[in-house]
Design a protein around this motif. Structure first.
Motif, short mmCIF file in Angstrom:
data_model
loop_
_atom_site.label_atom_id
_atom_site.label_comp_id
_atom_site.label_asym_id
_atom_site.label_seq_id
_atom_site.Cartn_x
_atom_site.Cartn_y
_atom_site.Cartn_z
N GLU A 1 0.82 -1.21 0.00
CA GLU A 1 0.00 0.00 0.00
C GLU A 1 0.86 1.27 0.00
O GLU A 1 0.53 2.26 -0.65
CB GLU A 1 -0.95 -0.01 1.21
CG GLU A 1 -2.12 -0.94 1.09
CD GLU A 1 -1.74 -2.42 1.15
OE1 GLU A 1 -2.35 -3.22 0.40
OE2 GLU A 1 -0.82 -2.78 1.92
N LEU A 2 1.99 1.22 0.71
CA LEU A 2 2.90 2.36 0.69
C LEU A 2 3.46 2.56 -0.72
O LEU A 2 3.58 3.69 -1.20
CB LEU A 2 4.04 2.16 1.69
CG LEU A 2 3.77 2.61 3.14
CD1 LEU A 2 2.57 1.87 3.75
CD2 LEU A 2 5.00 2.40 4.01
N LEU A 3 3.78 1.47 -1.39
CA LEU A 3 4.28 1.56 -2.76
C LEU A 3 3.18 2.03 -3.71
O LEU A 3 3.47 2.77 -4.67
CB LEU A 3 4.84 0.21 -3.22
CG LEU A 3 6.00 -0.36 -2.39
CD1 LEU A 3 6.52 -1.64 -3.03
CD2 LEU A 3 7.12 0.65 -2.22
N ASP A 4 1.95 1.66 -3.43
CA ASP A 4 0.82 2.16 -4.23
C ASP A 4 0.74 3.69 -4.15
O ASP A 4 0.44 4.37 -5.14
CB ASP A 4 -0.50 1.57 -3.74
CG ASP A 4 -0.70 0.11 -4.13
OD1 ASP A 4 0.04 -0.38 -5.01
OD2 ASP A 4 -1.58 -0.54 -3.54
N ASP A 5 0.98 4.23 -2.95
CA ASP A 5 0.90 5.68 -2.78
C ASP A 5 1.97 6.39 -3.61
O ASP A 5 1.71 7.44 -4.21
CB ASP A 5 1.04 6.04 -1.30
CG ASP A 5 -0.17 5.64 -0.48
OD1 ASP A 5 -1.19 5.26 -1.09
OD2 ASP A 5 -0.10 5.70 0.76
N ILE A 6 3.17 5.82 -3.64
CA ILE A 6 4.23 6.39 -4.48
C ILE A 6 3.84 6.28 -5.95
O ILE A 6 4.01 7.23 -6.73
CB ILE A 6 5.57 5.70 -4.22
CG1 ILE A 6 5.96 5.83 -2.75
CG2 ILE A 6 6.66 6.30 -5.12
CD1 ILE A 6 7.18 5.02 -2.37
N GLU A 7 3.29 5.15 -6.34
CA GLU A 7 2.88 4.95 -7.73
C GLU A 7 1.83 5.97 -8.14
O GLU A 7 1.85 6.50 -9.27
CB GLU A 7 2.34 3.53 -7.91
CG GLU A 7 1.85 3.21 -9.31
CD GLU A 7 2.98 3.15 -10.33
OE1 GLU A 7 2.66 3.13 -11.53
OE2 GLU A 7 4.16 3.12 -9.95
N ASN A 8 0.92 6.28 -7.23
CA ASN A 8 -0.11 7.28 -7.53
C ASN A 8 0.51 8.66 -7.76
O ASN A 8 0.04 9.43 -8.61
CB ASN A 8 -1.14 7.34 -6.41
CG ASN A 8 -2.06 6.13 -6.41
OD1 ASN A 8 -2.25 5.49 -7.44
ND2 ASN A 8 -2.62 5.81 -5.26
N VAL A 9 1.56 8.98 -7.00
CA VAL A 9 2.26 10.25 -7.20
C VAL A 9 2.93 10.27 -8.57
O VAL A 9 2.84 11.26 -9.31
CB VAL A 9 3.30 10.47 -6.08
CG1 VAL A 9 4.26 11.60 -6.44
CG2 VAL A 9 2.61 10.78 -4.76
N VAL A 10 3.60 9.18 -8.93
CA VAL A 10 4.27 9.11 -10.24
C VAL A 10 3.25 9.30 -11.37
O VAL A 10 3.49 10.05 -12.32
CB VAL A 10 5.01 7.77 -10.39
CG1 VAL A 10 5.51 7.58 -11.82
CG2 VAL A 10 6.18 7.69 -9.41
N LYS A 11 2.11 8.63 -11.25
CA LYS A 11 1.07 8.76 -12.28
C LYS A 11 0.52 10.18 -12.34
O LYS A 11 0.27 10.71 -13.43
CB LYS A 11 -0.05 7.76 -12.01
CG LYS A 11 0.33 6.32 -12.25
CD LYS A 11 -0.82 5.37 -11.94
CE LYS A 11 -0.45 3.93 -12.25
NZ LYS A 11 -1.55 2.99 -11.89
N TYR A 12 0.34 10.80 -11.18
CA TYR A 12 -0.18 12.17 -11.14
C TYR A 12 0.80 13.14 -11.80
O TYR A 12 0.41 14.00 -12.60
CB TYR A 12 -0.44 12.58 -9.70
CG TYR A 12 -1.08 13.93 -9.55
CD1 TYR A 12 -2.47 14.07 -9.56
CD2 TYR A 12 -0.31 15.08 -9.41
CE1 TYR A 12 -3.07 15.32 -9.43
CE2 TYR A 12 -0.90 16.33 -9.28
CZ TYR A 12 -2.28 16.44 -9.30
OH TYR A 12 -2.86 17.68 -9.18
N LEU A 13 2.07 12.99 -11.47
CA LEU A 13 3.08 13.87 -12.06
C LEU A 13 3.13 13.68 -13.58
O LEU A 13 3.18 14.64 -14.34
CB LEU A 13 4.45 13.59 -11.45
CG LEU A 13 4.60 13.90 -9.95
CD1 LEU A 13 5.96 13.44 -9.46
CD2 LEU A 13 4.41 15.39 -9.68
N ALA A 14 3.10 12.43 -14.02
CA ALA A 14 3.15 12.15 -15.45
C ALA A 14 1.94 12.75 -16.17
O ALA A 14 2.06 13.28 -17.29
CB ALA A 14 3.23 10.64 -15.69
N SER A 15 0.78 12.69 -15.52
CA SER A 15 -0.44 13.20 -16.15
C SER A 15 -0.42 14.73 -16.28
O SER A 15 -1.17 15.29 -17.07
CB SER A 15 -1.67 12.76 -15.35
OG SER A 15 -1.76 13.45 -14.11
N HIS A 16 0.44 15.39 -15.49
CA HIS A 16 0.55 16.86 -15.55
C HIS A 16 1.83 17.30 -16.26
O HIS A 16 2.19 18.48 -16.20
CB HIS A 16 0.53 17.44 -14.13
CG HIS A 16 -0.82 17.41 -13.49
ND1 HIS A 16 -1.39 16.24 -13.01
CD2 HIS A 16 -1.74 18.38 -13.28
CE1 HIS A 16 -2.58 16.51 -12.51
NE2 HIS A 16 -2.82 17.79 -12.66
#
Length: 246
Positions: free
Chosen positions: A63-78
């Motif tokens: 779940e901690l790694l999921d949170d980092i993955e969500n950040v990576v996806k958010y940054l990529a989307s912007h």
């Protein structure tokens, strides 16, 4: 998260994802605000994030790694809106944040360009380290948080077989060809410096570009002394400008 975007940035600009420590169960992104602002002043973009704390029920390493993955996806989307890269981020962490950073790069995202590990634990199969954590640190509190993070349900005592959960949570067991800078105090009273040497040996085995900075006299926070902090900040900038850019 706090996002720091330097002026005159481009898709080639190094972009660091920064992860605080706190034994997987405490801490806050504010711990790394000073570093983030310094990197910004040196033309490096930063996302300094909070993440869910590990617990005994439903939040563990995945779940901690999921949170980092969500950040990576958010940054990529912007990336187009912000004029930043959409892949090839670098990642940094302190203590447990360094552990999570390495596990993310090694087991989730091989596109991470570089890693900065500040006093992170790397190998939970080391019996001497486990004995120290279990017997001495904060009345065994750190041992309990290790079990929360790794989702270990096995009661480990010296002489027992190493739990599978500890093996699967050890970054040194999963090293990849990602350049990494390691910063560790030689008097670390929580994560022994042997953990840094273990990681270094694994990296050398597969010829990974790495740099180990041993901070003489430093305990678990090698950034505590001003002279050490200034030197380490400068080393991080040099590292990211060499290995965090296209």
């Amino acid at each position: 998260m706090d996002v720091y975007l330097p002026a005159n940035r481009s898709i080639q600009t190094a972009f660091l994802i920064s992860i605080h420590g706190g034994a997987w169960t405490t801490g806050d992104k504010r711990q790394l605000t000073e570093l983030s602002k310094y990197l910004l002043s040196q033309g490096i973009a930063v996302a300094n994030l909070n993440y869910r704390y590990a617990n005994s029920t439903d939040t563990h390493l995945p779940e901690l790694l999921d949170d980092i993955e969500n950040v990576v996806k958010y940054l990529a989307s912007h990336s187009k809106e912000w004029n930043i890269r959409n892949e090839g981020f670098s990642i940094l962490g302190g203590s447990s944040g360094a552990h999570v950073s390495m596990m993310y790069a090694y087991t989730r995202n091989p596109q991470i360009k570089s890693i900065v590990d500040i006093c992170g634990p790397t190998d939970f199969t080391n019996i001497q380290t486990l004995e120290k954590i279990r017997a001495n640190l904060f009345g065994g509190l750190l041992f309990k948080t290790l079990n929360k993070m790794s989702e270990n349900k096995v009661v480990w005592k010296p002489g027992n077989e190493i739990p599978e959960a500890y093996i699967m949570s050890s970054p040194a067991k999963f090293v990849r060809q990602i350049p990494i800078m390691i910063v560790h105090g030689d008097k670390d009273n929580i994560v022994p410096i042997e953990q840094a040497y273990t990681l270094e040996n694994e990296l050398k085995t597969i010829n990974v570009q790495n740099k180990l900075i041993v901070v003489s006299g430093a305990r678990h926070n090698p950034l505590k002394r001003t002279k050490d902090k200034q030197s380490i900040f400068a080393d991080i900038v040099r590292w990211l400008k060499e290995y965090g850019v296209n």
